[in-house]
Design a protein around this motif. Structure first.
Motif, PDB file in Angstrom:
ATOM      1  N   ALA A  83      -3.770   8.097  -0.494  1.00 59.66           N
ATOM      2  CA  ALA A  83      -3.607   9.544  -0.278  1.00 59.66           C
ATOM      3  C   ALA A  83      -2.949   9.815   1.068  1.00 59.66           C
ATOM      4  O   ALA A  83      -3.165   9.102   2.048  1.00 59.66           O
ATOM      5  CB  ALA A  83      -4.963  10.238  -0.353  1.00 59.66           C
ATOM      6  N   ARG A  84      -2.155  10.882   1.109  1.00 64.91           N
ATOM      7  CA  ARG A  84      -1.421  11.211   2.336  1.00 64.91           C
ATOM      8  C   ARG A  84      -2.344  11.376   3.541  1.00 64.91           C
ATOM      9  O   ARG A  84      -1.984  11.024   4.666  1.00 64.91           O
ATOM     10  CB  ARG A  84      -0.617  12.497   2.124  1.00 64.91           C
ATOM     11  CG  ARG A  84       0.592  12.327   1.205  1.00 64.91           C
ATOM     12  CD  ARG A  84       1.385  13.623   1.137  1.00 64.91           C
ATOM     13  NE  ARG A  84       2.546  13.483   0.272  1.00 64.91           N
ATOM     14  CZ  ARG A  84       3.419  14.462   0.037  1.00 64.91           C
ATOM     15  NH1 ARG A  84       3.239  15.651   0.632  1.00 64.91           N
ATOM     16  NH2 ARG A  84       4.449  14.266  -0.758  1.00 64.91           N
ATOM     17  N   SER A  85      -3.518  11.892   3.314  1.00 63.76           N
ATOM     18  CA  SER A  85      -4.450  12.129   4.428  1.00 63.76           C
ATOM     19  C   SER A  85      -4.933  10.832   5.067  1.00 63.76           C
ATOM     20  O   SER A  85      -5.426  10.830   6.197  1.00 63.76           O
ATOM     21  CB  SER A  85      -5.655  12.931   3.935  1.00 63.76           C
ATOM     22  OG  SER A  85      -6.340  12.228   2.903  1.00 63.76           O
ATOM     23  N   LEU A  86      -4.776   9.713   4.341  1.00 62.16           N
ATOM     24  CA  LEU A  86      -5.225   8.419   4.845  1.00 62.16           C
ATOM     25  C   LEU A  86      -4.074   7.456   5.106  1.00 62.16           C
ATOM     26  O   LEU A  86      -4.275   6.396   5.703  1.00 62.16           O
ATOM     27  CB  LEU A  86      -6.177   7.762   3.834  1.00 62.16           C
ATOM     28  CG  LEU A  86      -7.449   8.539   3.478  1.00 62.16           C
ATOM     29  CD1 LEU A  86      -8.165   7.873   2.311  1.00 62.16           C
ATOM     30  CD2 LEU A  86      -8.378   8.626   4.684  1.00 62.16           C
ATOM     31  N   ALA A  87      -2.887   7.826   4.673  1.00 57.43           N
ATOM     32  CA  ALA A  87      -1.767   6.887   4.651  1.00 57.43           C
ATOM     33  C   ALA A  87      -1.417   6.339   6.031  1.00 57.43           C
ATOM     34  O   ALA A  87      -1.026   5.167   6.159  1.00 57.43           O
ATOM     35  CB  ALA A  87      -0.539   7.547   4.027  1.00 57.43           C
ATOM     36  N   ASP A  88      -1.566   7.153   7.083  1.00 58.80           N
ATOM     37  CA  ASP A  88      -1.166   6.689   8.408  1.00 58.80           C
ATOM     38  C   ASP A  88      -2.125   5.644   8.970  1.00 58.80           C
ATOM     39  O   ASP A  88      -1.807   4.960   9.946  1.00 58.80           O
ATOM     40  CB  ASP A  88      -1.045   7.861   9.384  1.00 58.80           C
ATOM     41  CG  ASP A  88      -2.366   8.604   9.589  1.00 58.80           C
ATOM     42  OD1 ASP A  88      -3.221   8.534   8.678  1.00 58.80           O
ATOM     43  OD2 ASP A  88      -2.530   9.233  10.648  1.00 58.80           O
ATOM     44  N   ARG A  89      -3.302   5.488   8.332  1.00 56.62           N
ATOM     45  CA  ARG A  89      -4.258   4.464   8.778  1.00 56.62           C
ATOM     46  C   ARG A  89      -4.386   3.327   7.783  1.00 56.62           C
ATOM     47  O   ARG A  89      -5.114   2.356   8.018  1.00 56.62           O
ATOM     48  CB  ARG A  89      -5.629   5.101   9.027  1.00 56.62           C
ATOM     49  CG  ARG A  89      -5.609   6.048  10.230  1.00 56.62           C
ATOM     50  CD  ARG A  89      -7.009   6.530  10.560  1.00 56.62           C
ATOM     51  NE  ARG A  89      -7.533   7.431   9.527  1.00 56.62           N
ATOM     52  CZ  ARG A  89      -8.742   7.329   8.971  1.00 56.62           C
ATOM     53  NH1 ARG A  89      -9.561   6.346   9.336  1.00 56.62           N
ATOM     54  NH2 ARG A  89      -9.139   8.202   8.069  1.00 56.62           N
ATOM     55  N   PHE A 112       0.806  -1.222   0.000  1.00 59.86           N
ATOM     56  CA  PHE A 112       0.000   0.000   0.000  1.00 59.86           C
ATOM     57  C   PHE A 112       0.842   1.277   0.000  1.00 59.86           C
ATOM     58  O   PHE A 112       0.292   2.373  -0.110  1.00 59.86           O
ATOM     59  CB  PHE A 112      -0.929   0.007   1.218  1.00 59.86           C
ATOM     60  CG  PHE A 112      -1.870  -1.167   1.241  1.00 59.86           C
ATOM     61  CD1 PHE A 112      -3.109  -1.093   0.638  1.00 59.86           C
ATOM     62  CD2 PHE A 112      -1.491  -2.356   1.842  1.00 59.86           C
ATOM     63  CE1 PHE A 112      -3.968  -2.178   0.640  1.00 59.86           C
ATOM     64  CE2 PHE A 112      -2.348  -3.455   1.863  1.00 59.86           C
ATOM     65  CZ  PHE A 112      -3.578  -3.369   1.260  1.00 59.86           C
ATOM     66  N   ALA A 113       2.163   1.113   0.102  1.00 55.54           N
ATOM     67  CA  ALA A 113       3.055   2.270   0.210  1.00 55.54           C
ATOM     68  C   ALA A 113       2.967   3.138  -1.045  1.00 55.54           C
ATOM     69  O   ALA A 113       3.154   2.659  -2.163  1.00 55.54           O
ATOM     70  CB  ALA A 113       4.495   1.813   0.437  1.00 55.54           C
ATOM     71  N   LEU A 115     -11.384   5.377   3.542  1.00 55.25           N
ATOM     72  CA  LEU A 115     -10.181   4.588   3.765  1.00 55.25           C
ATOM     73  C   LEU A 115     -10.321   3.209   3.152  1.00 55.25           C
ATOM     74  O   LEU A 115      -9.384   2.694   2.524  1.00 55.25           O
ATOM     75  CB  LEU A 115      -9.905   4.471   5.266  1.00 55.25           C
ATOM     76  CG  LEU A 115      -8.729   3.584   5.674  1.00 55.25           C
ATOM     77  CD1 LEU A 115      -7.412   4.120   5.112  1.00 55.25           C
ATOM     78  CD2 LEU A 115      -8.665   3.448   7.199  1.00 55.25           C
ATOM     79  N   ALA A 116     -11.481   2.601   3.316  1.00 55.36           N
ATOM     80  CA  ALA A 116     -11.718   1.277   2.745  1.00 55.36           C
ATOM     81  C   ALA A 116     -11.583   1.308   1.224  1.00 55.36           C
ATOM     82  O   ALA A 116     -10.924   0.455   0.625  1.00 55.36           O
ATOM     83  CB  ALA A 116     -13.098   0.771   3.149  1.00 55.36           C
ATOM     84  N   LEU A 117     -12.207   2.314   0.592  1.00 50.43           N
ATOM     85  CA  LEU A 117     -12.150   2.420  -0.861  1.00 50.43           C
ATOM     86  C   LEU A 117     -10.724   2.674  -1.328  1.00 50.43           C
ATOM     87  O   LEU A 117     -10.258   2.066  -2.311  1.00 50.43           O
ATOM     88  CB  LEU A 117     -13.080   3.533  -1.346  1.00 50.43           C
ATOM     89  CG  LEU A 117     -13.131   3.766  -2.860  1.00 50.43           C
ATOM     90  CD1 LEU A 117     -13.567   2.506  -3.591  1.00 50.43           C
ATOM     91  CD2 LEU A 117     -14.073   4.935  -3.174  1.00 50.43           C
ATOM     92  N   ALA A 118     -10.019   3.547  -0.626  1.00 53.21           N
ATOM     93  CA  ALA A 118      -8.628   3.827  -0.992  1.00 53.21           C
ATOM     94  C   ALA A 118      -7.765   2.578  -0.866  1.00 53.21           C
ATOM     95  O   ALA A 118      -6.877   2.340  -1.701  1.00 53.21           O
ATOM     96  CB  ALA A 118      -8.076   4.944  -0.108  1.00 53.21           C
TER      97      ALA A 118
END
Length: 422
Positions: free
Chosen positions: A58-64, A53-54, A157-160
């Protein structure tokens, strides 16, 4: 029924040791198998590598987004939106002694590297004499992608995460060796119209298959009888995207009683395939979408001839039940089963002689790498033992032609003629 999560977290399900007592033994490197046949395996699995996933969320979701971290007890786990999904290598046990088989390993270095490294996977396919392979996800996404979508309450987040997995599969896993890997996508389960849009988009990218749940109701989703999934199914039928119903994709395994030994679940695991076949047949989906292609992945073929007999027997019930008549179907249930469904076998020696009754053009083979059911590194030998006595034209269909046609995955003429040509 028992959930796959319950089985995978039960340390007594197999005799393999866990925790500090766990041992990890790699068997000697096997020799390259003698190649008698050109082979497409339509059921193998991926253990998603740590960098799946790296850079794809999107950055706004990356930490989760899903990431691998070290645990205090020396293992590794996926962390997804704060939840720990500890089985990083669900049953990825090829290349190790049977005494160590279980639903672990718990670390990437406890697996044969071909489980999660595409370049090493191709080498292991070469050793095994498998030309091409269709790969299903592992424990992290769930066999139908359900865990990425139902673990978090954040739909964005799930969709991403689902899109990121599909992008990774397209770019890296299948993209690195497009002649050798058949692209299989995760579906979007939370909105059938968006799911349909994604099918169309991914078909343009070259995806020929989608993994889906044999029984979405077991995941808390609408049933296949509800009409809810029609936009998604229509998109699959229109694009020729094969709907693969892998056993266990409902998140559960058939059982009898809570105190039944694990052998019961192991033997009955195929039972979801016959249940799914009947359920999907009478859902009307194959009749409303006659171009729909459904593959019962890892379900075996030993039950198919008997089911066809039972379906023919049930013709006398049509007037009483009315279900089939209401569909307006001109074919019988058995004929629709043989038109819309494909069946996969690992080892079903007693059943291959019934190939004409089952449908010679609708049987395919699988190696199930890297799971405990896998015939790796002896797939060529096992195939010869299972079907070597059948006519050459039948062997060609079962070993590669049916899969090549179904998944629109061409095999070079040189490889068709000579399995040693790759």
């Amino acid at each position: 029924m028992k959930s796959i999560d319950e089985l995978s977290s039960d340390p007594s399900f197999t005799t393999a040791k866990v925790g500090a007592e766990r041992t990890v033994t790699f068997l000697p490197e096997p020799p390259r198998a003698h190649r008698r046949y050109t082979v497409i395996s339509v059921d193998d699995h991926i253990v998603e590598p740590p960098d799946t996933f790296a850079g794809r969320v999107a950055r706004s979701l990356a930490d989760r987004a899903p990431r691998v971290v070290e645990t205090d007890n020396g293992g590794q786990t996926w962390i997804y939106d704060g939840a720990s999904l500890p089985n990083v290598g669900f049953n990825a046990v090829v290349g190790r002694p049977v005494s160590e088989y279980g639903f672990e390993p718990a670390r990437f270095d406890e697996m044969r590297r071909g489980a999660w490294d595409i370049h090493e996977r191709i080498k292991d396919m070469d050793l095994n004499g498998v030309y091409a392979s269709l790969n299903f996800p592992s424990f992290l996404p769930g066999f139908a992608g359900q865990r990425l979508q139902l673990t978090t309450k954040d739909r964005d987040l799930a969709l991403a995460s689902v899109r990121a997995w599909n992008d990774w599969h397209h770019e890296v896993w299948a993209g690195s060796y497009p002649q050798r890997i058949i692209g299989c996508q995760l579906p979007w389960l939370l909105d059938p119209k968006l799911a349909a849009t994604m099918i169309y988009q991914n078909a343009e990218r070259g995806f020929r298959a989608v993994t889906f749940s044999e029984n979405p109701a077991m995941l808390g989703l609408p049933t296949i009888h509800s009409g809810h999934w029609d936009p998604f199914i229509a998109a699959c039928a229109e694009t020729g995207t094969v709907v693969n119903l892998h056993i266990g994709s409902s998140g559960s395994a058939p059982s009898t009683t809570d105190d039944a030994p694990p052998d019961v679940q192991g033997v009955l695991f195929f039972a979801y395939a016959i249940s799914a076949a009947v359920d999907w047949l009478y859902s009307g989906l194959p009749s409303r979408f006659p171009e729909l292609k459904i593959c019962l992945s890892e379900g075996g073929i030993g039950w198919v001839a008997g089911l066809l007999d039972r379906l023919d027997h049930m013709l006398s019930y049509h007037e009483m039940y009315g279900t089939w008549r209401a569909l307006g179907e001109t074919l019988s249930p058995a004929e629709v089963l043989q038109r819309n469904f494909w069946f996969c076998a690992v080892e079903d020696q007693s059943s291959f002689c019934q190939h004409e009754r089952i449908g010679t053009d609708h049987i395919m083979l699988e190696a199930d790498y890297p799971h405990c059911d896998s015939t790796w590194p002896n797939t060529q030998r096992v195939i010869h033992e299972q079907i070597g006595g059948l006519p050459p034209e039948v062997i060609r269909k079962l070993t590669w032609e049916n899969a090549s046609r179904l998944y629109q995955h061409p095999v070079p003429e040189a490889v068709q003629r000579d399995p040693d040509a790759f």
